[in-house]
Design a protein around this motif. Structure first.
Motif, mmCIF file in Angstrom:
data_model
loop_
_atom_site.group_PDB
_atom_site.id
_atom_site.type_symbol
_atom_site.label_atom_id
_atom_site.label_comp_id
_atom_site.label_asym_id
_atom_site.label_seq_id
_atom_site.Cartn_x
_atom_site.Cartn_y
_atom_site.Cartn_z
ATOM 1 N N THR A 110 -10.123 -7.579 30.922
ATOM 2 C CA THR A 110 -9.063 -8.454 31.445
ATOM 3 C C THR A 110 -7.766 -8.345 30.663
ATOM 4 O O THR A 110 -6.884 -9.182 30.827
ATOM 5 N N ARG A 130 -7.162 -15.617 30.889
ATOM 6 C CA ARG A 130 -8.164 -14.603 31.254
ATOM 7 C C ARG A 130 -9.134 -15.147 32.299
ATOM 8 O O ARG A 130 -9.504 -14.457 33.241
ATOM 9 N N ALA A 183 -8.479 -17.453 34.427
ATOM 10 C CA ALA A 183 -7.722 -17.547 35.669
ATOM 11 C C ALA A 183 -7.670 -16.186 36.355
ATOM 12 O O ALA A 183 -7.833 -16.071 37.583
ATOM 13 N N LYS A 184 -7.487 -15.137 35.538
ATOM 14 C CA LYS A 184 -7.406 -13.779 36.085
ATOM 15 C C LYS A 184 -8.742 -13.384 36.723
ATOM 16 O O LYS A 184 -8.776 -12.857 37.844
ATOM 17 N N LEU A 185 -9.827 -13.684 35.995
ATOM 18 C CA LEU A 185 -11.159 -13.353 36.516
ATOM 19 C C LEU A 185 -11.444 -14.066 37.837
ATOM 20 O O LEU A 185 -12.009 -13.508 38.758
ATOM 21 N N TRP A 186 -11.050 -15.324 37.851
ATOM 22 C CA TRP A 186 -11.367 -16.161 39.016
ATOM 23 C C TRP A 186 -10.293 -16.080 40.108
ATOM 24 O O TRP A 186 -10.411 -16.706 41.150
ATOM 25 N N GLU A 187 -9.199 -15.369 39.773
ATOM 26 C CA GLU A 187 -8.052 -15.280 40.679
ATOM 27 C C GLU A 187 -7.566 -16.670 41.076
ATOM 28 O O GLU A 187 -7.430 -17.013 42.245
ATOM 29 N N LYS A 188 -7.352 -17.462 40.049
ATOM 30 C CA LYS A 188 -6.874 -18.840 40.230
ATOM 31 C C LYS A 188 -5.589 -19.010 39.421
ATOM 32 O O LYS A 188 -5.365 -18.300 38.436
#
Lengths: 292, 778
Positions: free
Chosen positions: B600, B559, B561-566
């Motif tokens: 998310t 999650r 990673a999804k938020l940070w687009e990483k």
């Protein structure tokens, strides 16, 4: 469903009338620490429970150095233990009262109930016998008095007839250079019924350490509490030395008629009668000497 | 005191938070089985056999059925016939046919207290009255009360169909041994290695002794209870006090022939179990009564019911012959064990054999152990079942050998002690174990180093072994929107395991322990979970929680990673904070991340299910007890002056609860040693079915019990945990016996070492003249 009637008389007369009217179907309730267990277990099934704790005469302690002690049958054990006169003059009795259950139980349980329950293992009964206590009984035909050693007939049975009520104990005034002691043996340090209990009372002649008077009573080693008369006779007039104490122990053993059960073997109980008699005599002697 | 071979890298594990269920328990709000009441609920009661052994000629329920307020009656005739299947139910091996006969007698009653019939009525009093109206005609038979009696060739037979079977291992169904005729000895197990005769020839000292131990009860404070609701749709809900809700489901299903899927078991708070609540007694009866009456039926045992008809563990008869060389090496050991199973096969005779001598590497060894049926209640598991009795025998003999060799008893044990790679009695070699470390820790303890002085005083030590249970567990870890966490398992919490599970989740997720709520749920709300027993919950369910928390953590990282687009791999998690490299990526705590879950992808549930392995394969535990006693030489009463226990716990998750287990086990062991026993009269009737005369120690009988936690990590566990609940009860009996010997020179070979038994032993040795004999001679 079996219903039980609860009665709470305020006088001895009322209580005796109730008990007489219902005979075997009525049972007095003192502290209830035995009766409630018996009701639960179904070993007693009275239709009437007569609560005697609201009878003022049964809840009184009166002591004088001259006349001795009148102890109401419904006085709770804790009150006995906490009474300074009784602790001073009858330490064996107060110790016995203090051995019964926890403080909560002692606040309910009574010496009268302990005796009327008729158990040979009652802790306060040998202490009463040692003191020469008399039991005053009220009944439909009037009053009578019996020595405590004659009160119990067999496990659960006493001299009380239907309608009769134990009212008080009369205990002689303490003689000079006298005292008492009660010891019991239990396998744990609490929570147990006596495997053996021994109560002794002694009066000494301090001049020559001779025994002027003595009484020895045994608990849990026969169908009733036992007054060990031969052990007593052997002591009176003798110097209280190790040999006399040992001899009293041996004679106390001879008076015991124990059984094997889940609390101990007969052999073990006889042995412990000797041990406790010797120990209790030594304690009572020390107290008697210090009493003057 | 903790002696750890590992350095703690944890923040929550190893601390001592207060338990989540603590306030409810100390304020009386916790709900136990007997507290539950439902509208229209009936009260059930069981009529129990007044005979130890009798044939039931007839049961007449007519008067009871007509009694006002009675809504249902049952006898054995209302139960289906169950075929004899040996079912492995968690750590137990259960013969479902005999389980059914134990729940409700058919044909014969086999012990005082055996259930014969039951009623359900509008109140408990009415139910009890109705029991008195049931007329049972018995043909009374001769009871067989001890293993020794039951093994005699001419002994009355309890169960005609039994034949002796020789088993190679604990779960082996076995093959016929001896002639095809009825017996009271259904099981025999043998472990053998080396050359016994050669071993005894090499011995400088040989000690041979026989032992007897009394049956003892688990002594949990809360009696068994069950509330069954048989629904109109045929689905059953059972609320009960149990160590294993899934066990109750399986066993009730097999006794009643109802599909498991039709039964939901809701475990209530439990007031102790110690193994005794791993089977069923009331649950099937309450279910049938509920079915017949169409009402919820609650049943609660009295203390007398508990003592007469549940548990206990086996009484035993044992023989040990052991030899040691002059240097102290044990050269040979021959052990013969007979365990009373109660009325039906299934004593812990196999684990008893597997555990005795397990702490020692003995080249020449033979252990025979027998399962013996007697007219007593069917035994149930009790803390390290089988091991305490057989340890009492061998650890007493080992103490004697150490004395004969002139070697300190702990040094003697270290000299012969097992290490990694050495074989267990049953064969397989040990993995990394901590026996030597445990003995050493005791030797160096403040207690053992302190001198004991004074007459009639003595110090004794003894060691013990027990397995760790693995088996099946399930866990879910739910991350809530406020960042709090709930940990859901099916493991009933007896010794603080809820908080221990919460600590594991808090450690993995970097959460505050107070933000983690542990929940024990019912059989429909979690995957299969085996019994709370076998020292397995902190270990195996802990393993499941550890994995479920990691599963949740992986999802949380995704999650973030999804938020940070990483890429997920770039998300780091340390000290409770999620972070990633790069500008504009503010680190987030679990609480901060939790508020973004809805956006998310929705809630996060971490999950794990596992089978942690067979009992014993997943770990092993050792304990050493040290006891100082003082004996009143005139009354033979034993006073415990000081006692301590050292135990290899792998890793102490919550040291306070670990100490509690060690202390509780030692306290129970001292009761077993000194005062607890089933006392039957000559007709086989139990004379002490109450806590007045069944004497467990009270707090006035024991000093503060000192603990020495030894941490040799379990290689099978991600956190190094070993099971801690049971092994502590194994050594105390021998430790007390050995202390008595040191105090007064008397070797006790019979339990309990109660004042009458001890005085007799002192007398036989000529130590005191029994006053009772002197009087008798007069």
């Amino acid at each position: 469903m079996h219903a039980i009637n609860y009665e709470s008389p305020k006088t001895i007369d009322e209580a005796v009338k109730l008990l007489a009217a219902h005979g075997e179907k009525a049972r007095p309730l003192s502290g209830g620490t035995d009766l409630l267990i018996q009701l639960r277990a179904g070993t007693r099934r009275p239709d009437f429970v007569v609560d005697i704790k609201h009878i003022a005469d049964l809840c009184k302690i009166s002591f004088s150095a001259q006349h001795g002690l009148s102890l109401g049958a419904a006085v709770p054990c804790l009150e006995i233990h906490e009474n300074p006169h009784l602790r001073r003059h009858y330490p064996g009795l107060t110790e016995a009262a203090h051995l019964i259950g926890s403080l909560q139980i002692q606040s309910r349980a009574t010496v009268g109930g302990n005796l009327c329950n008729g158990s040979p293992a009652a802790d306060t009964t040998p202490a009463l016998i040692a003191l020469g206590a008399m039991a005053r009984i009220a009944g439909p035909g009037g009053e009578r008095t019996v020595p405590v050693e004659g009160f119990c007939l067999s496990p659960g049975r006493t001299v009380l007839k239907p309608g009769e009520l134990l009212v008080e104990f009369q205990i002689p005034a303490p003689a000079k250079y006298s005292s008492d002691a009660y010891l019991r043996f239990i396998p744990r340090n609490e929570m147990d019924i006596a495997v053996v209990g021994v109560g002794v009372a002694l009066t000494l002649d301090p001049a020559n350490d001779h025994v002027v008077a003595a009484r020895i009573a045994l608990g849990a080693v026969g169908p009733t509490p036992i007054f060990a008369t031969q052990a007593v006779q052997a002591l009176v007039g003798k110097k209280l030395d190790d040999a006399a104490i040992a001899n009293a122990g041996t004679l106390a053993i001879a008076a015991a008629t124990p059984i094997d059960d889940m609390r101990g073997t007969a052999e073990y109980r006889r042995h412990v009668v000797g041990v406790l008699t010797r120990r209790a005599l030594a304690i009572a002697a020390t107290r008697a000497k210090a009493s003057a | 005191m903790t002696q750890s071979t590992i350095k703690s890298e944890f923040t929550v594990i190893g601390t001592r938070p207060i338990r989540h269920d603590g306030i409810d328990k100390v304020t009386g709000r916790a709900r136990y089985g007997a507290d539950i009441a439902l509208p229209g609920m009936l009260h059930g009661a069981v009529l129990r056999s007044p005979h130890a052994h009798a044939r039931i000629r007839s049961i007449d329920m007519a008067k009871a059925r007509r009694h006002p307020g009675v809504k249902a009656v049952v006898t054995g005739a209302d139960f289906p016939e169950v075929k004899g299947v040996m079912a492995q139910v968690g750590e137990l091996i259960v013969n479902t046919h005999y389980l059914s006969l134990n729940v409700m007698a058919r044909g014969k009653v086999l012990y005082d207290g055996h259930a014969v019939a039951a009623v359900a009525a509008t109140s408990r009093h009415v139910a009890l009255e109705a029991l008195e109206l049931i007329e049972v005609d018995y043909e009374v038979l001769t009871p067989v009360m001890t293993a020794e009696e039951a093994m005699k060739p001419d002994a009355p037979v309890l169960l005609e169909e039994l034949r002796t079977k020789l088993m190679a291992h604990r779960t082996d169904p076995g093959s016929a041994e001896g002639p095809d005729r009825p017996t009271n000895v259904p099981g025999h197990i043998r472990f053998e290695r080396g050359d016994l005769a050669a071993g005894f020839r090499a011995a400088a000292h040989i000690v041979e002794r026989e032992f007897v131990t009394a049956a003892v009860h688990q002594g949990y404070i809360e009696p068994q209870n069950a509330l069954a609701i048989y629904g109109a749709d045929g689905h059953v809900t059972i609320h009960c006090s149990t160590q294993g809700s899934f066990n109750v489901r399986t066993l009730t299903s097999s006794v009643l022939g109802i599909p498991e899927g039709s039964i939901r078991v809701v475990p209530a708070e439990i007031g102790g179990g110690f193994g005794g609540k791993t089977t069923v007694y009331l649950e099937p009866v309450a279910t049938i009564l509920s079915k017949l009456s169409g009402r919820p039926v609650k049943m609660v045992m009295s203390r007398a019911d508990v003592l007469r008809a549940t548990g206990p563990t086996s009484g035993t008869k044992m023989k040990v012959r052991m030899g040691a060389a002059r240097d102290g090496t044990i050269t040979a050991a021959e052990v013969w064990l007979a365990y009373e199973a109660g009325a039906f096969p299934g004593s812990p005779f196999a684990p008893g054999a597997m555990c005795t001598m397990a702490p020692y590497n003995v080249a020449n060894l033979r252990i025979d152990s027998f399962d013996v049926v007697v007219n007593r209640p069917k035994v149930a598991a009790y803390r390290a079942p089988g091991s305490p009795a057989s340890a009492f025998a061998c650890e007493t003999v080992i103490d004697e050998l150490a004395t004969l060799c002139g070697i300190d008893p702990l040094d003697f044990r270290i000299l012969n002690g097992v290490r990694e790679g050495m074989p267990q009695p049953a064969g397989p070699p040990y993995k990394r174990i901590g026996f030597i470390e445990t003995c050493t820790a005791m030797r160096e303890s403040a207690h053992y180093q302190a001198r004991l002085e004074g007459p009639n005083r003595g110090r004794g030590v003894a060691a013990g072994f027990w397995f760790n249970g693995g088996l099946q567990s399930s866990a879910t870890v739910n991350i809530h929107g406020d960042g709090s966490v709930s940990v859901v398992t099916g493991s009933v919490d007896i010794g603080g395991s809820r908080t221990t599970q919460a600590m594991i989740a808090a450690e993995v997720l970097g959460a505050d322990i107070n933000d983690v709520r542990p929940v024990v749920t019912d059989t429909d709300s979690i995957g299969h979970t085996d019994v709370t027993g076998g020292s397995r919950v902190a270990l195996a369910t802990g393993m499941a929680v550890y994995e479920a928390a990691h599963d949740a953590l992986a999802q949380l990282k995704a999650r973030a990673a999804k938020l940070w687009e990483k890429p997920i791999a770039e998300v780091r998690f340390a000290a409770g904070t999620f972070s990633a490299a790069g500008n504009g990526v503010p680190p987030m705590t679990l609480k901060q991340l939790a508020t973004r879950l809805a956006r998310t992808g929705g809630p996060i549930v971490g999950r794990a299910t596992l089978n942690a392995g067979a009992v014993g394969a997943v770990g092993n535990a050792f304990a050493v007890a040290c006891v100082d006693v003082e004996i009143d030489p005139e009354t033979a009463k034993v006073r415990i002056l000081r006692c301590s226990i050292a135990q290899d716990v792998g890793r102490a998750l919550h040291p306070g609860y670990v100490e509690g287990q060690m202390q509780g086990a030692l306290a129970q062991g001292i009761g077993w040693a000194l005062s607890e026993e089933y006392f039957y009269d000559r007709n086989g009737l139990l004379r002490n079915a109450g806590l007045l005369d069944y004497r467990m120690p009270t707090c006035l009988d024991l000093p503060m019990i000192e603990t020495v936690i030894v941490e040799v990590p379990n290689p099978h566990h991600p956190l190094g945990v070993r099971g801690v609940g049971e092994v502590g009860i194994v050594p105390p009996m021998a430790a007390v016996a050995n202390a008595i010997y040191q105090a007064i020179g008397v070797r006790m070979t019979e339990l309990p070492m109660s004042p009458p038994h001890l005085l007799k032993a002192i007398g036989q040795r000529g130590g005191v003249t029994l006053d009772s004999h002197a009087a008798a001679a007069d």
